[in-house]
Design an enzyme around this catalytic site. Structure first.
Site, PDB file in Angstrom:
ATOM      1  CB  SER A   1      -0.952   0.021   1.196  1.00  0.00           C
ATOM      2  OG  SER A   1      -0.236   0.221   2.402  1.00  0.00           O
TER       3      SER A   1
ATOM      4  CE  LYS B   1      -2.799   1.967   4.816  1.00  0.00           C
ATOM      5  NZ  LYS B   1      -2.582   1.092   3.702  1.00  0.00           N
TER       6      LYS B   1
END
Length: 183
Positions: free
Chosen positions: A41, A78
């Site tokens: 990701s 993230k």
């Protein structure tokens, strides 16, 4: 038979070992901890199996990379896109924060690979699980750099600050990939 001198030396070693264990525990608990990147990701910035140092000092800033406890019980890594009170919108593959367009140079490599379509689909905060026009107080809006392959705030909502473990920007393994991540 052990002499008093031998017993004293053993006791000194036990004290040193105990202090070292307490010191290591304190550093890991309150200052720094290692993490291993799982998944794709954060590509192309971070890669599967990269090992990083998480700093538990200070508040996350915009575009820093954070590690947090996700709702599914795992730890996610993230990038911070929105801070409390921010209006976040993506339109035509451009990030707008409080109405101002922002450059995201960490996405350039993936954007160059795009033949057709957008890397980041258009949305407003209201269209995400955040469900309001602004990032709530005490929360962050986060996204993975691999916008098409990331479960992030667009899917799980804003992240409460108390779930944030810390920020990270140092890759220390693999050796050939050692680097400091810039915003």
């Amino acid at each position: 038979m052990a002499t008093a001198k031998d017993k004293n030396e053993i006791w000194e070693w036990i004290k040193v070992l105990f202090i070292a264990i307490i010191l290591a525990f304190s550093i890991r608990t309150f200052l720094f901890t290692p993490i291993v990147v799982e998944g794709y990701s954060m590509e192309p910035t971070l890669h599967e199996e990269d090992r990083m140092i998480v700093t538990k000092i200070g508040e996350p800033k915009r575009f820093e990379i954070v590690v947090f406890h996700a709702p599914d019980g795992k730890d996610y890594i993230k990038r911070v896109i929105g801070l409390p009170g921010d209006r976040i919108e993506y339109k035509d593959d451009t990030l707008y924060i409080n109405g101002t367009p922002y450059d995201e140079p960490y996405l350039d490599e993936f954007k160059q690979e795009m033949v057709n379509g957008l890397l980041t689909g258009s949305f407003t905060l209201r269209e995400t699980p955040v469900g309001s026009d602004v990032v709530p107080e005490g929360h962050l809006f986060v996204m993975g750099d691999n916008r098409r392959g990331s479960t992030d705030s667009r899917h799980i909502g804003a992240i409460p600050m108390e779930k944030v473990i810390g920020t990270t920007n140092i890759v220390y393994f693999p050796i050939k990939e050692i680097k400091i991540i810039r915003k």
